[in-house]
Design a protein around this motif. Structure first.
Motif, PDB file in Angstrom:
ATOM      1  N   ILE A   1       0.798  -1.091   0.089  1.00 28.01           N
ATOM      2  CA  ILE A   1      -0.089   0.106   0.085  1.00 28.01           C
ATOM      3  C   ILE A   1       0.812   1.307   0.060  1.00 28.01           C
ATOM      4  N   LEU A   2       1.858   1.240   0.817  1.00 25.17           N
ATOM      5  CA  LEU A   2       2.804   2.349   0.734  1.00 25.17           C
ATOM      6  C   LEU A   2       3.462   2.675  -0.485  1.00 25.17           C
ATOM      7  N   LEU A   3       4.165   1.550  -1.025  1.00 20.99           N
ATOM      8  CA  LEU A   3       4.732   1.615  -2.232  1.00 20.99           C
ATOM      9  C   LEU A   3       3.695   2.179  -3.523  1.00 20.99           C
ATOM     10  N   ALA A   4       2.452   1.503  -3.371  1.00 16.59           N
ATOM     11  CA  ALA A   4       1.633   1.968  -4.474  1.00 16.59           C
ATOM     12  C   ALA A   4       1.254   3.536  -4.331  1.00 16.59           C
ATOM     13  N   SER A   5       0.851   3.960  -2.906  1.00 14.52           N
ATOM     14  CA  SER A   5       0.619   5.155  -2.822  1.00 14.52           C
ATOM     15  C   SER A   5       1.680   6.302  -3.625  1.00 14.52           C
ATOM     16  N   MET A   6       2.946   5.779  -3.121  1.00 19.43           N
ATOM     17  CA  MET A   6       3.959   6.800  -3.825  1.00 19.43           C
ATOM     18  C   MET A   6       3.975   6.471  -5.454  1.00 19.43           C
ATOM     19  N   CYS A   7       3.995   5.253  -5.857  1.00 20.68           N
ATOM     20  CA  CYS A   7       3.677   5.122  -7.301  1.00 20.68           C
ATOM     21  C   CYS A   7       2.580   6.163  -7.900  1.00 20.68           C
ATOM     22  N   MET A   8       1.562   5.838  -7.234  1.00 15.26           N
ATOM     23  CA  MET A   8       0.267   6.736  -7.666  1.00 15.26           C
ATOM     24  C   MET A   8       0.617   8.243  -7.489  1.00 15.26           C
ATOM     25  N   ILE A   9       1.252   8.720  -6.516  1.00  9.89           N
ATOM     26  CA  ILE A   9       1.471  10.151  -6.502  1.00  9.89           C
ATOM     27  C   ILE A   9       2.568  10.528  -7.729  1.00  9.89           C
ATOM     28  N   TYR A  10       3.448   9.670  -8.137  1.00 10.51           N
ATOM     29  CA  TYR A  10       4.218   9.793  -9.161  1.00 10.51           C
ATOM     30  C   TYR A  10       3.381   9.739 -10.450  1.00 10.51           C
ATOM     31  N   ASN A  11       2.656   8.917 -10.496  1.00  5.80           N
ATOM     32  CA  ASN A  11       1.607   8.892 -11.841  1.00  5.80           C
ATOM     33  C   ASN A  11       0.699  10.095 -11.877  1.00  5.80           C
ATOM     34  N   VAL A  12       0.168  10.772 -10.885  1.00  4.96           N
ATOM     35  CA  VAL A  12      -0.587  11.869 -11.100  1.00  4.96           C
ATOM     36  C   VAL A  12       0.500  13.019 -11.527  1.00  4.96           C
ATOM     37  N   VAL A  13       1.479  13.064 -10.964  1.00  2.00           N
ATOM     38  CA  VAL A  13       2.532  13.968 -11.430  1.00  2.00           C
ATOM     39  C   VAL A  13       2.693  14.055 -12.954  1.00  2.00           C
ATOM     40  N   PHE A  14       2.909  12.869 -13.337  1.00  4.18           N
ATOM     41  CA  PHE A  14       3.515  12.421 -14.721  1.00  4.18           C
ATOM     42  C   PHE A  14       2.444  12.801 -15.697  1.00  4.18           C
ATOM     43  N   LEU A  15       1.069  12.579 -15.382  1.00  2.00           N
ATOM     44  CA  LEU A  15      -0.009  12.893 -16.127  1.00  2.00           C
ATOM     45  C   LEU A  15      -0.230  14.390 -16.139  1.00  2.00           C
ATOM     46  N   LEU A  16       0.019  14.896 -14.802  1.00  3.99           N
ATOM     47  CA  LEU A  16      -0.258  16.452 -14.990  1.00  3.99           C
ATOM     48  C   LEU A  16       0.961  16.940 -15.974  1.00  3.99           C
ATOM     49  N   VAL A  17       2.067  16.669 -15.628  1.00 11.81           N
ATOM     50  CA  VAL A  17       3.189  17.305 -16.553  1.00 11.81           C
ATOM     51  C   VAL A  17       2.946  16.920 -18.019  1.00 11.81           C
ATOM     52  N   THR A  18       2.432  15.574 -18.402  1.00 15.53           N
ATOM     53  CA  THR A  18       2.035  15.545 -19.856  1.00 15.53           C
ATOM     54  C   THR A  18       0.979  16.382 -20.188  1.00 15.53           C
ATOM     55  N   TYR A  19      -0.009  16.388 -19.460  1.00 15.30           N
ATOM     56  CA  TYR A  19      -1.161  17.479 -19.958  1.00 15.30           C
ATOM     57  C   TYR A  19      -0.717  18.867 -20.203  1.00 15.30           C
ATOM     58  N   LEU A  20       0.122  19.228 -19.195  1.00 17.79           N
ATOM     59  CA  LEU A  20       0.690  20.682 -19.552  1.00 17.79           C
ATOM     60  C   LEU A  20       1.737  20.826 -20.583  1.00 17.79           C
ATOM     61  N   ILE A  21       2.273  19.797 -21.242  1.00 16.75           N
ATOM     62  CA  ILE A  21       3.054  19.810 -22.126  1.00 16.75           C
ATOM     63  C   ILE A  21       2.097  19.774 -23.506  1.00 16.75           C
ATOM     64  N   VAL A  22       1.302  18.902 -23.435  1.00 15.45           N
ATOM     65  CA  VAL A  22       0.396  18.814 -24.669  1.00 15.45           C
ATOM     66  C   VAL A  22      -0.473  19.833 -24.844  1.00 15.45           C
ATOM     67  N   PHE A  23      -0.972  20.503 -23.842  1.00 15.98           N
ATOM     68  CA  PHE A  23      -2.129  21.383 -24.174  1.00 15.98           C
ATOM     69  C   PHE A  23      -1.794  22.823 -23.611  1.00 15.98           C
ATOM     70  N   ASN A  24      -0.175  22.870 -23.834  1.00 15.35           N
ATOM     71  CA  ASN A  24       0.341  24.274 -23.081  1.00 15.35           C
ATOM     72  C   ASN A  24      -0.022  25.492 -23.898  1.00 15.35           C
ATOM     73  N   SER A  25       0.022  25.185 -25.279  1.00  8.62           N
ATOM     74  CA  SER A  25      -0.678  26.445 -26.023  1.00  8.62           C
ATOM     75  C   SER A  25      -2.033  26.859 -25.928  1.00  8.62           C
ATOM     76  N   SER A  26      -2.875  25.706 -25.766  1.00  6.04           N
ATOM     77  CA  SER A  26      -4.336  25.847 -25.233  1.00  6.04           C
ATOM     78  C   SER A  26      -4.511  26.683 -24.079  1.00  6.04           C
TER      79      SER A  26
END
Length: 504
Positions: A243-268
């Motif tokens: 559970i602890l390691l999965a929570s850390m991976c989930m936080i990293y996953n959320v940050v990764f998706l957020l950064v990817t979204y900012l890169i893809v939709f930066n101009s919008s």
């Protein structure tokens, strides 16, 4: 041609593979030569130009291989030494049948079998780095988009981590089984067993893996696993770690998706931020509703909901490349402006680099009669209406026409007419300094623009005269209706007569 494109040489120097030509080769020699070309340094490999700065340097490396290595371009023993130095012994240790050897020796110590089974896993773990590097090379070969590469890599690593956690959940019962030959009764609920005398090996592997995968996925997505009961301290400990390691991976996953979204939709997002600032500005200045709609329509047409800074994007390019981009973006203008057809390409490229793109909405005032003229305009698309200084409509100008040049040819540089956009109009502006630097030096272009402007001035004078007579007729008769048809026919006939004389 891109930076690493192959140059199509027509000098007949030889093959880029640098392999010697064969005279009347047999099928075997042709096959060997094809194999040698296949294993050469290739421009198709995504990591090639991390080492070689250009295509010619890669060809020189091929020549060095041929000259120094003979027929073995990549010597097989060099690859063997590299494999022997890094991965041979871990692979050998992972392939040894240690369990069968222990059974043949009659070893009855259970933890020895645990070590024998764990050793291949530990040895194979040393190959993870090479697998990741091979995966990177494969993804870079399949796609050129860094976003796609990062997303696919992230998904694969994410799936691999969940697989590891699914296996980690069964670590306590497996250790108990290897150490004591059986598992405690409390593990039965965890494994889905109903009787304490049943062996763990009797449970299908697929069923065990699916149960563990269910717990891992539940931990990763924060849904919990209340359907699975855990009783023993070892189970609680291992699931807490998951559970602890999965929570850390989930936080990293959320940050990764957020950064990817900012890169893809930066101009919008930048466009939405810009429009938010524009809305606040219009609200602060209390713009009327009609003006707000015009401002919104301009930004929507100009940026298409994708904000960008053209000057910043082009400032790092070379002058030659900027000229090529200008030729591409102004291709519609080149196809429609007749005066550009007789000009040399080098002159056109330099001239287009000085043009500045502008957009005018319907009913926008572009130039006003009597104002100081500091530029001329070329119409790329759209329609404008030309009015004389007295307010009479002279003509309409469309794609490929130009206006505003006469003010730059006279001494006082005053505008002779008013130009208003009828529809959304895209124009390219040429400033006065660039006009004097390019147009005045080209006699043919100057005379062509001068002839066009003189025709419009003569037409404007005739239209103004007809408009003046119409107003005098209305003032003398006291009527608001238009003048007699004969008067209009007379004025238009004068205009056509002047135009016919100019054409002759």
């Amino acid at each position: 041609m891109t930076f690493h494109d192959k140059h199509g040489c027509t000098l007949g120097i030889g093959s880029d593979s640098m392999l010697p030509k064969l005279r009347n080769p047999t099928w075997c020699q042709r096959a060997i030569r094809a194999l040698q070309k296949m294993i050469q340094v290739s421009e198709h490999h995504p990591l090639t130009f991390d080492v070689f700065r250009s295509y010619p340097t890669m060809v020189v490396e091929r020549q060095r291989h041929v000259v120094e290595g003979g027929r073995c371009i990549i010597h097989p023993f060099s690859q063997f030494r590299n494999y022997l130095r890094h991965y041979f012994f871990p692979d050998l240790a992972s392939c040894l049948p240690l369990t069968m050897i222990l059974i043949a020796l009659g070893c009855g110590i259970h933890y020895c079998f645990l070590i024998a089974h764990s050793l291949p896993v530990v040895c194979r773990a040393t190959r993870i780095f090479s697998v990741v590097m091979d995966l990177r090379t494969l993804l870079q070969t399949m796609t050129k988009s860094i976003i796609v590469y990062r997303v696919v890599r992230h998904v694969l690593v994410y799936a691999l981590i969940m697989h590891w956690f699914s296996c980690l959940i069964y670590l306590p019962p497996i250790i108990n089984f290897y150490c004591y030959g059986s598992i405690p009764l409390g593990y039965n609920a965890f494994l889905g067993l109903k009787g304490q005398n049943r062996d763990i090996t009797m449970v299908p592997v697929g069923e065990r893996y699916l149960k563990a995968l269910f717990i891992s996925v539940s931990s990763f997505f924060g849904t919990g696993f209340s359907l699975v009961q855990v009783n023993l301290p070892a189970e609680i400990l291992i699931n807490s770690i998951v559970i602890l390691l999965a929570s850390m991976c989930m936080i990293y996953n959320v940050v990764f998706l957020l950064v990817t979204y900012l890169i893809v939709f930066n101009s919008s997002m930048q466009y939405q931020e810009l429009m938010d600032q524009v809305e606040k500005y219009m609200r602060h200045k209390q713009f009327p509703l009609a003006l707000k709609r015009r401002v919104r329509a301009y930004y929507d047409y100009r940026y298409q909901e994708r904000y960008f800074k053209e000057e910043r994007a082009l400032q790092c390019l070379s002058e030659q490349l900027r000229n090529e981009l200008s030729l591409h973006t102004c291709q519609n203008l080149l196809d429609k402006v007749a005066i550009f057809e007789t000009l040399p390409p080098t002159f056109i490229g330099t001239l287009l680099a000085c043009l500045k793109f502008e957009v005018y909405m319907p009913n926008d005032l572009i130039v006003r009669a009597g104002d100081f003229g500091d530029c001329m305009y070329f119409i790329s698309s759209g329609t404008v209406a030309v009015y004389s200084s007295k307010g009479a409509e002279v003509c309409h100008l469309e794609d490929g026409d130009f206006f505003g040049a006469m003010a730059l040819m006279v001494k006082d540089r005053k505008r002779f007419a008013t130009v208003v956009a009828i529809e959304i109009t895209q124009v390219y502006r040429l400033d006065a300094d660039d006009f004097y630097g390019f147009v005045m030096d080209n006699r043919e272009l100057f005379h062509h623009i001068e002839d066009q402007m003189m025709q419009r001035i003569n037409k404007t004078v005739l239209v103004d005269d007809a408009y003046r007579r119409e107003r005098e007729w209305r003032a003398s008769t006291g009527q608001n209706e238009p003048p007699a048809r004969d008067a209009r026919i007379s004025s238009m006939a004068d205009i056509h007569a002047v135009q016919a004389m100019e054409e002759q």
